[in-house]
Design an enzyme around this catalytic site. Structure first.
Site, PDB file in Angstrom:
ATOM      1  N   TYR A  33      44.204  50.898  25.488  1.00 42.53           N
ATOM      2  CA  TYR A  33      43.231  50.768  24.403  1.00 42.53           C
ATOM      3  C   TYR A  33      42.656  49.369  24.399  1.00 42.53           C
ATOM      4  O   TYR A  33      43.153  48.462  25.063  1.00 42.53           O
ATOM      5  CB  TYR A  33      43.873  51.085  23.046  1.00 42.53           C
ATOM      6  CG  TYR A  33      44.769  50.006  22.499  1.00 42.53           C
ATOM      7  CD1 TYR A  33      44.327  49.159  21.481  1.00 42.53           C
ATOM      8  CD2 TYR A  33      46.064  49.816  22.990  1.00 42.53           C
ATOM      9  CE1 TYR A  33      45.151  48.166  20.973  1.00 42.53           C
ATOM     10  CE2 TYR A  33      46.887  48.827  22.479  1.00 42.53           C
ATOM     11  CZ  TYR A  33      46.432  47.999  21.476  1.00 42.53           C
ATOM     12  OH  TYR A  33      47.250  47.014  20.974  1.00 42.53           O
ATOM     13  N   LYS A 148      47.275  46.474  28.253  1.00 40.08           N
ATOM     14  CA  LYS A 148      47.107  46.822  26.838  1.00 40.08           C
ATOM     15  C   LYS A 148      47.375  48.322  26.653  1.00 40.08           C
ATOM     16  O   LYS A 148      46.480  49.134  26.419  1.00 40.08           O
ATOM     17  CB  LYS A 148      45.717  46.433  26.342  1.00 40.08           C
ATOM     18  CG  LYS A 148      45.646  46.243  24.820  1.00 40.08           C
ATOM     19  CD  LYS A 148      44.370  45.545  24.434  1.00 40.08           C
ATOM     20  CE  LYS A 148      44.220  45.432  22.930  1.00 40.08           C
ATOM     21  NZ  LYS A 148      45.225  44.550  22.311  1.00 40.08           N
ATOM     22  N   GLU A 180      55.025  36.332  22.059  1.00 41.46           N
ATOM     23  CA  GLU A 180      53.753  36.453  21.344  1.00 41.46           C
ATOM     24  C   GLU A 180      53.996  37.213  20.055  1.00 41.46           C
ATOM     25  O   GLU A 180      55.107  37.669  19.777  1.00 41.46           O
ATOM     26  CB  GLU A 180      52.712  37.172  22.210  1.00 41.46           C
ATOM     27  CG  GLU A 180      53.126  38.551  22.675  1.00 41.46           C
ATOM     28  CD  GLU A 180      52.176  39.121  23.727  1.00 41.46           C
ATOM     29  OE1 GLU A 180      51.008  38.739  23.748  1.00 41.46           O
ATOM     30  OE2 GLU A 180      52.641  39.959  24.532  1.00 41.46           O
ATOM     31  N   LEU A 205      50.250  39.615  26.734  1.00 40.18           N
ATOM     32  CA  LEU A 205      48.898  40.144  26.886  1.00 40.18           C
ATOM     33  C   LEU A 205      47.919  38.987  27.057  1.00 40.18           C
ATOM     34  O   LEU A 205      48.024  37.986  26.326  1.00 40.18           O
ATOM     35  CB  LEU A 205      48.531  40.961  25.647  1.00 40.18           C
ATOM     36  CG  LEU A 205      47.164  41.656  25.682  1.00 40.18           C
ATOM     37  CD1 LEU A 205      47.209  42.855  26.621  1.00 40.18           C
ATOM     38  CD2 LEU A 205      46.754  42.083  24.288  1.00 40.18           C
TER      39      LEU A 205
END
Length: 283
Positions: A33, A148, A180, A205
């Protein structure tokens, strides 16, 4: 008024959109996504988001169903159909519909494409003035975090831990080091005004807002260090913040109940948010 969504080549009312139960995104989380921000009715830093979408698809072997230009036209059309002035455009591509089997379906199975909009206050988010609180949680994710993926259960659990603690975000930790946020990139500012964030790898990411903020910081003459930082270092930081398409640059004023710096948004973070908002308006 009902939202209009995009599903497999058609714009349809939200209430009429249906995905088959044999879709591999539903059965296996076999898909990716992407999310682009919308400000003043315009897409923000969108080319970079679409490039990351293309990379994620390539990494799991799904052919991109559209060109960058076609994706952009669809996004603009969807924003216009929904009268969206500020918020998000969500895009999802799965490997498509096939009988349940772990192996990929036969060549020629068309991917499933879903797009929808969400209204959201990003520029005037009150949290940007007061600052966000975060907690740290164990990082439970798989090893290809640079993709992702729609497989977000570990992030859901982290975000739920944050909600239960009545804070805005959870920073995930592996071997004592911050990786993260559950839906963001983590930054700290050291006592000597160095902006620190983890370097890109398969462990995190590649954040689009992260990339823009690092560029803006460099252009503004601010010191940057791309390296891992520990939870203890975050506790002792002069400032902290996180970035994402839905938050832009969000100051962090407490980590695990401990105040960061003076316990209010710091000058470096405020300046970076101003710079990013200016860039977003121009993009």
């Amino acid at each position: 008024m009902s939202r209009t969504v995009y599903l497999d080549g058609r714009f349809v009312p939200f209430e009429e959109a249906r995905v088959p139960i044999m879709d591999r995104g539903f059965l296996f989380a076999d898909g990716i996504y992407e999310v682009s921000a919308v400000l003043d009715g315009r897409l923000v830093d969108n080319a970079a988001h679409l490039a990351r979408l293309d990379r994620s698809l390539s990494e799991i072997g799904i052919a991109n169903p559209y060109t960058i230009e076609a994706w952009t036209r669809l996004q603009i059309d969807l924003v216009a159909r929904n009268g969206l002035t500020e918020g998000l455009v969500y895009m999802q591509v799965t490997r498509g519909v096939a009988e349940r089997d772990f192996a990929f379906p036969a060549a020629g199975t068309p991917p499933t494409v879903v797009m929808f909009t969400q209204g959201k206050a990003i520029r005037a988010n009150p949290l940007a003035e007061t600052g966000a609180k975060v907690i740290t949680v164990e990082d439970l994710r798989w090893k290809r975090r640079d993709i992702k993926s729609v497989a977000l259960l570990a992030q859901v659990l982290a975000k739920q831990s944050a909600a239960a603690a009545n804070v805005a975000e959870a920073w995930m930790v592996e071997d004592g080091v911050v990786t993260e946020g559950s839906s963001s990139t983590a930054f700290i500012v050291t006592g000597d005004d160095r902006i620190v964030t983890r370097p890109l790898s398969t462990a995190i990411l590649p954040g689009i807002t992260r990339k823009a903020v690092l560029r803006l910081a460099a252009e503004g003459g601010l010191g940057i260090e791309e390296r891992p930082f520990s939870v203890e270092e975050a506790y002792a930081a002069a400032e902290a913040f996180y970035t994402s398409a839905s938050a832009f640059v969000m100051p962090v004023v407490a980590i695990d109940g401990r105040p960061v710096g003076e316990g209010r948004p710091g000058p470096r973070t405020r300046r970076l948010r101003e710079l990013y908002l200016a860039m977003a308006r121009e993009s």
